[in-house]
Write an enzyme that holds these catalytic residues in place. Sequence first.
Site, PDB file in Angstrom:
ATOM      1  N   LYS A 173       0.838  -1.118  -0.052  1.00  0.00           N
ATOM      2  CA  LYS A 173       0.056   0.019  -0.080  1.00  0.00           C
ATOM      3  C   LYS A 173       0.961   1.367  -0.050  1.00  0.00           C
ATOM      4  O   LYS A 173       1.788   1.572   0.988  1.00  0.00           O
ATOM      5  CB  LYS A 173      -0.929  -0.092   1.315  1.00  0.00           C
ATOM      6  CG  LYS A 173      -1.999  -1.215   0.960  1.00  0.00           C
ATOM      7  CD  LYS A 173      -2.619  -1.201   2.341  1.00  0.00           C
ATOM      8  CE  LYS A 173      -1.837  -1.913   3.450  1.00  0.00           C
ATOM      9  NZ  LYS A 173      -2.644  -2.020   4.717  1.00  0.00           N
ATOM     10  N   THR A 204      -8.403   8.658   9.285  1.00  0.00           N
ATOM     11  CA  THR A 204      -7.959   7.316   8.336  1.00  0.00           C
ATOM     12  C   THR A 204      -7.612   6.166   9.432  1.00  0.00           C
ATOM     13  O   THR A 204      -6.935   5.098   8.947  1.00  0.00           O
ATOM     14  CB  THR A 204      -6.867   7.523   7.561  1.00  0.00           C
ATOM     15  OG1 THR A 204      -5.676   8.063   8.044  1.00  0.00           O
ATOM     16  CG2 THR A 204      -7.192   8.551   6.317  1.00  0.00           C
ATOM     17  N   GLY A 206      -7.651   2.760  11.088  1.00  0.00           N
ATOM     18  CA  GLY A 206      -8.501   1.388  10.563  1.00  0.00           C
ATOM     19  C   GLY A 206      -8.203   1.192   9.069  1.00  0.00           C
ATOM     20  O   GLY A 206      -9.184   0.409   8.767  1.00  0.00           O
ATOM     21  N   THR A 207      -7.595   2.033   8.272  1.00  0.00           N
ATOM     22  CA  THR A 207      -7.842   1.750   6.889  1.00  0.00           C
ATOM     23  C   THR A 207      -7.072   0.401   6.427  1.00  0.00           C
ATOM     24  O   THR A 207      -7.779  -0.164   5.477  1.00  0.00           O
ATOM     25  CB  THR A 207      -7.086   2.872   6.031  1.00  0.00           C
ATOM     26  OG1 THR A 207      -5.453   3.074   6.773  1.00  0.00           O
ATOM     27  CG2 THR A 207      -7.614   4.305   6.126  1.00  0.00           C
ATOM     28  N   GLY A 208      -6.034   0.040   7.163  1.00  0.00           N
ATOM     29  CA  GLY A 208      -5.438  -1.227   6.764  1.00  0.00           C
ATOM     30  C   GLY A 208      -6.251  -2.426   6.961  1.00  0.00           C
ATOM     31  O   GLY A 208      -6.362  -3.195   6.352  1.00  0.00           O
ATOM     32  N   CYS A 209      -6.913  -2.477   8.395  1.00  0.00           N
ATOM     33  CA  CYS A 209      -7.721  -3.313   8.686  1.00  0.00           C
ATOM     34  C   CYS A 209      -9.032  -3.634   7.521  1.00  0.00           C
ATOM     35  O   CYS A 209      -9.616  -4.665   7.399  1.00  0.00           O
ATOM     36  CB  CYS A 209      -8.350  -3.133   9.954  1.00  0.00           C
ATOM     37  SG  CYS A 209      -7.165  -2.950  11.288  1.00  0.00           S
TER      38      CYS A 209
END
Length: 259
Positions: A173, A204, A206-209
Site C-alpha cells: 500500500k 484514516t 483503521g484503513t489497513g484493517c
Amino acid sequence: MKKILTIAGSDCSGGAGIQADIKTITSHKLYAMSAITALTAQNTTGVYGILDVPIDMVENQLDCIFNDIRPDAIKIGMVSRVDIIQAIVRKLKQYNAQNIVVDPVMVSTSGSKLLSDEAINTLIRELLPLGTIITPNIFEAQVLCKFGIDSEYFMVKSAQIIAQMGVKAILIKGGHFGEQANDLLYENGNITWFSSERIDNPNTHGTGCTLSSAIACNLGMEYSLKDSIQNAKNYINSAIAANLDIGKGRGPLNHMCKL
C-alpha cells in the site's frame, strides 16, 4: 450468504481491528465471524493497553468456527506473539483454509515496531506463505525487505524480495507517500498498479484493517484477486471520502458508506 472470518485484535473504540472488520463484512452484506487474538485499550488518540488472549482460547475459537460455520474467506490482522501465530498456522493447515488475506500488522502509522524480532521472524517463516495475498503498508514492507522505500521503483524491488519468502501475492500500500495513493500488486512476477487520488481527510484510523477485510469479502464472493483489490479500493475510498469526524484524534472511516 458467504461467511467471512476475521482473526485479529479488538479495538474498543470501534475504528480498527475486529470491530472495523465486522463493520466492513456486514457492509458487504456477508456473514461476519471473529476469533479475537488480543484486547486493546485504544481510541483515536492512541493505544493505551494490550492484553493477549490465552493460546488455548484462540485455538478454541477457531475450532468452534471451522467445525460449525466454515468461512469462505479469512482475514488475519494483529497477531502479537510467537505462540499465537503458530497456533493460527496449525489451525489453518488443519482445516485446509482457503482465501486467506494476511495484513501483517508489524509497524504503527508513526513507524514504530509493534512486534518483537522473534514474532516477526515467525510471521515471515510460517504465516505469510499461507496467505492468498498479504497487504503490508510501506513501513511493514520496509521491515520485510530490510531497506527503505521512498519511490515506486523501490516498492517493486521490495515486492520482489518479499516474494522470495514464499509469499504468493503481495499488495504494497503506497498511501504513505506521494500525491496519489498507488498500491502495487506483485503476483507470480507480474506487476499491477492500482491508482487513486489521495483524499484530503486526516481521519484514516483503521484503513489497513478495512482494506484487507474488504479484499477477503470479495475473495469470498469469488471475485478474482485483481477485481477483489479494485473493489476493496473503491470501498475504502468511499469510506474515507464520507468525511466522518469522530473522536479527538485520527478518527475512523465511515464503514457504512455505499458500496
